[in-house]
Write an enzyme that holds these catalytic residues in place. Sequence first.
Site, short mmCIF file in Angstrom:
data_model
loop_
_atom_site.label_atom_id
_atom_site.label_comp_id
_atom_site.label_asym_id
_atom_site.label_seq_id
_atom_site.Cartn_x
_atom_site.Cartn_y
_atom_site.Cartn_z
N CYS A 88 66.86 68.32 104.34
CA CYS A 88 67.61 69.33 104.47
C CYS A 88 68.93 68.69 104.84
CB CYS A 88 67.40 70.53 105.49
SG CYS A 88 68.27 72.22 105.26
N HIS B 176 61.91 71.96 104.37
CA HIS B 176 61.43 71.36 105.68
C HIS B 176 60.12 71.08 105.63
CE1 HIS B 176 65.09 71.92 108.41
NE2 HIS B 176 65.49 72.86 107.36
N GLU C 145 58.20 69.50 107.52
CA GLU C 145 57.76 69.87 108.94
C GLU C 145 57.29 70.85 109.45
OE1 GLU C 145 60.81 69.48 108.32
OE2 GLU C 145 61.88 70.43 109.74
#
Length: 227
Positions: free
Chosen positions: A93, A196, A198
């Site tokens: 991002c 993202h 994660e």
Amino acid sequence: MVRNVANATAGGSHAPRVGVLAVQGDTREHLAALERCGARVSTVRRPGELDEVDALVLPGGESTTIDRLVRAFDLAEPLRERLAGGMPALGSCAGMILLADRIEGPAAGQRTLGGIDMTVRRNAFGRQVDSFECDLDVVGVEGGPVHAVFIRAPRAVEVGPGVEVLARVPGATAGPGQGDTIVAVRQGPLLATAFHPELSGDDRVHRLLVRSAEATVASTQAPHDGR
Ligand SMILES: NC(=O)CC[C@H](N)C(=O)O
């Protein structure tokens, strides 16, 4: 609780140390994902901490703020040098924006670190789909689609010939007036995702980075020092 899994890599060789740039944005989930992939991890806020890592995650956040802070912390030039010197990195991002050689209509004074020959558009998905999630096939990630979480995400609007496109969001998902949009790329050891990785509990994108770091460490180790 963060577990030390430094010796978890195959063959007993030293696990690579992977840093997470920690000037602004989300770091904790990245550190946890990297540990689950067998890396030793640390946060990077100073040039000395950057020297210690074999690879780096540039997390999401606000790219103009991260840009200001890396310059204020005297990290911009050391980061550019490591990236240009072949350090594996994953930008997510805002991190993807930082790895781009060019930003379309950058904010006043905004600079990137560069490394990937592409132009990115910030906040590229418009209001209707400010944040959204979808399942994406990502080149190099085996075992089915990745669940991708997009939060005021950028996209690549132009990529150079040396850039491999790893994933696109179909126009139908990206919103009215959008064609298929490039949301994950690789150029050599540099990986960038507009989403993202994660946040989905799926570590396969982080594993690509850790593998790349392992390969870099292995190629720089002397032939007989791996015991
Ligand atoms: N989640 C994110 O990292 C958003 C990126 C942000 N929109 C930027 O331009 O920097």
